[in-house]
Write a protein that holds these residues in place. Structure first.
Motif, short mmCIF file in Angstrom:
data_model
loop_
_atom_site.label_atom_id
_atom_site.label_comp_id
_atom_site.label_asym_id
_atom_site.label_seq_id
_atom_site.Cartn_x
_atom_site.Cartn_y
_atom_site.Cartn_z
N PRO A 251 31.55 27.52 111.48
CA PRO A 251 32.22 28.57 112.07
C PRO A 251 31.02 29.45 112.54
CG PRO A 251 32.33 28.41 109.01
CD PRO A 251 31.82 27.20 109.99
N ASP A 252 31.24 29.87 113.67
CA ASP A 252 30.09 31.10 113.91
C ASP A 252 29.99 32.18 113.77
OD1 ASP A 252 28.79 31.71 115.89
OD2 ASP A 252 29.53 31.23 117.38
N PRO A 253 29.75 32.84 113.23
CA PRO A 253 29.14 34.72 112.84
C PRO A 253 29.80 35.51 113.41
CG PRO A 253 27.49 33.25 112.43
CD PRO A 253 27.93 31.92 112.98
N THR A 254 29.54 35.23 115.15
CA THR A 254 29.45 36.09 115.93
C THR A 254 31.01 35.83 116.58
OG1 THR A 254 26.76 35.40 117.20
CG2 THR A 254 29.06 36.49 118.61
N ALA A 255 31.15 35.13 116.41
CA ALA A 255 32.77 35.03 116.76
C ALA A 255 33.68 35.26 115.89
CB ALA A 255 33.63 33.12 117.36
N VAL A 256 33.09 35.51 114.53
CA VAL A 256 34.27 35.86 113.64
C VAL A 256 33.96 37.41 113.63
CG1 VAL A 256 34.45 36.30 111.02
CG2 VAL A 256 33.37 33.89 111.51
N LYS A 257 32.58 37.73 113.89
CA LYS A 257 32.26 38.88 113.83
C LYS A 257 33.10 39.95 115.12
CE LYS A 257 28.98 42.48 114.19
NZ LYS A 257 27.13 42.35 114.68
N ASP A 258 33.36 39.47 116.06
CA ASP A 258 34.17 39.48 117.11
C ASP A 258 35.77 39.83 117.63
OD1 ASP A 258 31.80 40.04 118.90
OD2 ASP A 258 31.51 38.01 120.05
N ALA A 259 35.99 38.74 116.08
CA ALA A 259 37.45 39.08 115.88
C ALA A 259 38.22 40.29 115.50
CB ALA A 259 37.77 38.36 115.29
N VAL A 260 36.78 40.65 114.28
CA VAL A 260 37.37 42.25 113.82
C VAL A 260 37.27 43.46 114.31
CG1 VAL A 260 35.87 44.23 111.56
CG2 VAL A 260 35.47 41.00 111.70
N PRO A 261 37.12 43.93 115.18
CA PRO A 261 38.05 45.13 116.40
C PRO A 261 38.96 45.63 116.15
CG PRO A 261 35.42 44.46 116.80
CD PRO A 261 36.30 43.12 116.16
N PRO A 262 39.46 43.80 117.39
CA PRO A 262 41.18 44.08 117.19
C PRO A 262 41.79 43.97 116.44
CG PRO A 262 39.69 41.84 118.23
CD PRO A 262 38.48 42.75 117.76
N LEU A 263 41.13 43.01 114.93
CA LEU A 263 41.96 43.42 114.42
C LEU A 263 42.55 44.58 113.76
CD1 LEU A 263 43.64 42.52 111.52
CD2 LEU A 263 41.84 41.96 110.42
N SER A 264 40.86 45.79 114.13
CA SER A 264 41.04 47.34 113.23
C SER A 264 42.00 47.93 114.50
CB SER A 264 39.50 47.14 113.49
OG SER A 264 39.42 48.83 112.60
N THR A 265 41.93 47.49 115.33
CA THR A 265 42.87 47.80 116.51
C THR A 265 44.04 48.16 116.13
OG1 THR A 265 40.76 47.94 118.08
CG2 THR A 265 43.45 49.09 118.60
N SER A 266 44.74 46.51 115.58
CA SER A 266 45.63 47.16 115.87
C SER A 266 46.16 47.26 114.17
CB SER A 266 46.27 45.27 115.27
OG SER A 266 45.38 44.59 114.63
N THR A 267 45.60 47.34 113.56
CA THR A 267 45.86 48.02 112.31
C THR A 267 45.83 49.65 112.37
OG1 THR A 267 44.41 46.49 110.48
CG2 THR A 267 45.08 48.50 109.36
N VAL A 268 45.16 50.69 113.10
CA VAL A 268 45.18 52.02 113.55
C VAL A 268 46.20 52.04 114.08
CG1 VAL A 268 44.45 53.75 114.69
CG2 VAL A 268 42.77 51.89 113.37
N THR A 269 46.86 51.14 114.77
CA THR A 269 48.32 51.12 115.70
C THR A 269 48.97 51.46 114.96
OG1 THR A 269 47.22 50.54 118.07
CG2 THR A 269 49.54 50.74 117.97
N ALA A 270 48.94 49.80 113.88
CA ALA A 270 50.74 50.07 112.61
C ALA A 270 50.69 51.47 112.71
CB ALA A 270 50.40 48.74 112.43
N THR A 271 49.96 52.02 111.71
CA THR A 271 49.73 52.81 110.73
C THR A 271 50.25 54.09 111.39
OG1 THR A 271 47.46 52.23 109.36
CG2 THR A 271 48.17 54.65 109.58
N VAL A 272 49.55 54.02 112.99
CA VAL A 272 50.45 55.28 113.02
C VAL A 272 51.87 55.11 113.70
CG1 VAL A 272 50.35 56.67 115.56
CG2 VAL A 272 48.11 56.39 114.71
N ALA A 273 51.91 53.90 114.22
CA ALA A 273 53.81 53.76 114.77
C ALA A 273 54.85 53.62 113.44
CB ALA A 273 53.63 52.36 114.90
N THR A 274 54.23 53.54 112.13
CA THR A 274 54.58 53.77 110.80
C THR A 274 54.71 55.29 110.43
OG1 THR A 274 53.41 51.83 110.01
CG2 THR A 274 54.62 52.81 108.23
N ALA A 275 53.98 56.06 110.79
CA ALA A 275 53.92 57.43 110.17
C ALA A 275 55.24 58.09 111.12
CB ALA A 275 52.64 57.08 110.25
#
Length: 212
Positions: free
Chosen positions: A182-206
């Motif tokens: 595992p590359d810690p930097t690659a893992v860290k870089d994968a978190v923001p896209p998941l955060s963005t998609s989570t916010v989008t899904a929350t708004v779309a559901t509401a």
């Protein structure tokens, strides 16, 4: 001689009386004529004529829409209990994402635990989708002319598409965290896209709850 003088005196006296009487009569007649003469009345200034105030426009009453015979029923109000169920299921999805990010960014990620958490997230998303109302079919966007610089607003996000993006970015995070090295930097870089998609899904559901 005395008789003649007496006659003259009487004649003069009677003549004077006759003149006096005539004078008085003429004077009285003049006064009577003056009193009976119609004198012109004094013209008083008339008040200005004020035009009547115009009638104020009367606002017509607002007619409430009446359902025509045989017409379609008005849209039903959303069920509060169903909305609460959707929000509870959305909270379950957010909780699974939090667990997944915490495990993936730990010092020693456990591949088996991450795969289990990814499966739990997918199950939570499936449960949420089952509670959401069917999205309306959006109108096709009209492409503006070439010289038109107006910005076409984006179409509303479908909750199903937004939740699918959440699963995709979550799977990418798990793949990077469970790699052979595992590359810690690659893992860290994968978190923001998941955060963005989570916010989008929350708004779309509401939004689906409000407009559904």
């Amino acid at each position: 001689m005395r008789a003649t003088w007496t006659a003259v005196v009487l004649t003069a006296t009677l003549g004077l009386a006759t003149v006096t009487t005539t004078s008085v009569t003429v004077a009285n007649a003049a006064d009577t004529a003056a009193a009976t003469t119609i004198r012109p009345l004094v013209q008083l200034p008339l008040p200005p004529i004020v035009p009547p105030a115009p009638d104020l426009p009367v606002k017509p009453p607002v007619d409430l829409p009446v359902k025509p015979p045989g017409g379609a029923d008005l849209p039903a109000l959303p069920d509060p209990s169903k909305n609460l169920a959707v929000l509870g299921s959305l909270g379950d999805v957010l909780g699974q994402i939090t667990k997944l990010v915490t495990s993936a960014t730990s010092a020693a990620p456990d591949p088996a635990a991450l795969q289990k958490q990814l499966a739990d997230l997918q199950a939570a998303v499936k449960s949420l989708l089952a509670l959401l109302p069917a999205p309306p079919v959006p109108d096709l966007p009209v492409k503006p002319p070439i010289n038109d610089t107006r910005i076409v607003p984006p179409l509303p996000v479908n909750p199903a598409d937004a939740l699918a993006q959440v699963q995709k970015t979550a799977a990418d995070l798990v793949a990077k965290a469970t790699a052979t090295k595992p590359d810690p930097t690659a893992v860290k870089d994968a978190v923001p896209p998941l955060s963005t998609s989570t916010v989008t899904a929350t708004v779309a559901t509401a939004t689906a709850l409000v407009t559904g």
